[in-house]
Enzyme design. Sequence first.
Site, PDB file in Angstrom:
ATOM      1  N   GLU A 245       0.802  -1.448  -0.101  1.00 42.10           N
ATOM      2  CA  GLU A 245      -0.150   0.130   0.041  1.00 42.10           C
ATOM      3  C   GLU A 245       0.882   1.169  -0.109  1.00 42.10           C
ATOM      4  O   GLU A 245       0.529   2.431   0.051  1.00 42.10           O
ATOM      5  CB  GLU A 245      -1.038  -0.064   1.214  1.00 42.10           C
ATOM      6  CG  GLU A 245      -1.760  -1.198   1.503  1.00 42.10           C
ATOM      7  CD  GLU A 245      -1.254  -2.354   2.032  1.00 42.10           C
ATOM      8  OE1 GLU A 245       0.151  -2.468   2.345  1.00 42.10           O
ATOM      9  OE2 GLU A 245      -1.771  -3.417   2.486  1.00 42.10           O
ATOM     10  N   ASP A 246       2.262   1.122  -0.020  1.00 44.47           N
ATOM     11  CA  ASP A 246       3.002   2.144   0.169  1.00 44.47           C
ATOM     12  C   ASP A 246       2.902   3.434  -1.122  1.00 44.47           C
ATOM     13  O   ASP A 246       2.866   3.131  -2.312  1.00 44.47           O
ATOM     14  CB  ASP A 246       4.457   1.860  -0.120  1.00 44.47           C
ATOM     15  CG  ASP A 246       5.505   2.941   0.071  1.00 44.47           C
ATOM     16  OD1 ASP A 246       5.514   2.996   1.311  1.00 44.47           O
ATOM     17  OD2 ASP A 246       6.198   3.288  -0.860  1.00 44.47           O
ATOM     18  N   ALA A 247       2.796   4.681  -0.594  1.00 42.73           N
ATOM     19  CA  ALA A 247       2.522   5.668  -1.525  1.00 42.73           C
ATOM     20  C   ALA A 247       3.762   5.915  -2.568  1.00 42.73           C
ATOM     21  O   ALA A 247       3.294   6.286  -3.750  1.00 42.73           O
ATOM     22  CB  ALA A 247       2.154   6.823  -0.798  1.00 42.73           C
TER      23      ALA A 247
END
Length: 290
Positions: A245-247
Site C-alpha cells: 500500500e506504499d504511496a
Amino acid sequence: MEISLPPEFSFKECLHFLERSPRELLHKVEGDAVYKLVNYESEKILFKVSSSDSRLIVDFPIAVPNDEIKQKIERYIIEWFDIDKDLKPFYEMATKDPFLSHLAQQHYGYRIVGMPDLYESLVWAVIGQQINLSFAYTLKQQFVREYGKKLVFKDKEYFLFPEPGIVAYLSMEDLLKIQFSRQKARYTIGISKAFLDGTISKEKLKGLSLIDAKEKLMKIKGIGNWTANYALMKTFRHPDAFPLEDAALSNALRVFLQLDRKPTLNEIREVFVRYKDWEAYATLYLWRSL
DNA sequence: CGCCAGGTTAGAG
DNA sequence: CTCTAACATGGC
C-alpha cells in the site's frame, strides 16, 4: 576490523540512502564514512564504517571494545547492510525486467539498509504513516532528541533510538508536544508497552514464516499490512515482504505503467507477480527511481 | 488554498 | 474480501 564484501555490493549506494535526510540523528555520514552509536550491555559504542576495495573498514573513534563486542558489531553491520545476501539471482531477474533493468544497472550493489532493531523499525514506520517523509523525519528527530540516549564526542552528538522502557511510560501529552498526532501517540505507546511486557520481540518472531510473523505483528494496534511488511523487509529481511500500500511505491509504478492516476492495489500485485521471491529488492529499486 | 503524504481502524456492503 | 470515512498536520 574489516568485513569482506561480495562483488554485488556498493557502499556508495548505501551511503546515498543513509544521507537522505539532514534530520537523521541515528547516524552521521561524513565524507565516505558513516558513524553510528550502538548500545551493548548498557555501554555506548561509537563506530565508523568506511570502504576500501572489497571490504568494509570498521574503526572505533573513542575506544576499541573487547572481542566479544567487536564480534557483535560485526554481526550488526552485516545485518544492517544485508551483506550476507546473494543478489546474483535478483540481478539476473532484474536484467530481463523492463522496469528494473536500468535501475539495477545504474545502482548496482545497492542494498536494503535495514534496521536490526525491530522496535525502531515499527515505531519509525508508525511515525511515517500517512505523512510526507520530510515531516516524518522532523517527528523522528524530535522524538529521538527528546527521549533517546545521547553521547557527545568532540563536540558532536550521537543518539540511540529511545527504548520501550522509557516510551511506554510517556503520556499522550508528551508525544503531542513533539507534534505526534493522537493516533501516532497511541500507537507508539501501545507498541512500546507490547515490547515491555514481552507480547512482541524480535526473538519471538524470528524463524516464523512471513504469514505467521505478519499475523502476530498485526494484532497490535497501529500495525497494519503496510507497517508489518515494512518491518519484515527492514528488520527480518524476508525477501518477499514488501509494503503493497506504499504511496511512494505507487508513485514509482505510476510512472512505469504510464498511468494518469494512481495504480490500484491489484495493478501493483499484478506487476509484483514477476518479482516473486524478490519483492523486497524490487521495491527498493523502484523507490530509488523517485 | 488545495492536494497529498513511505496508513490504520472500524464499520458497511 | 473490498471500499470508505475519520483521523491530523506539514510540505509544497
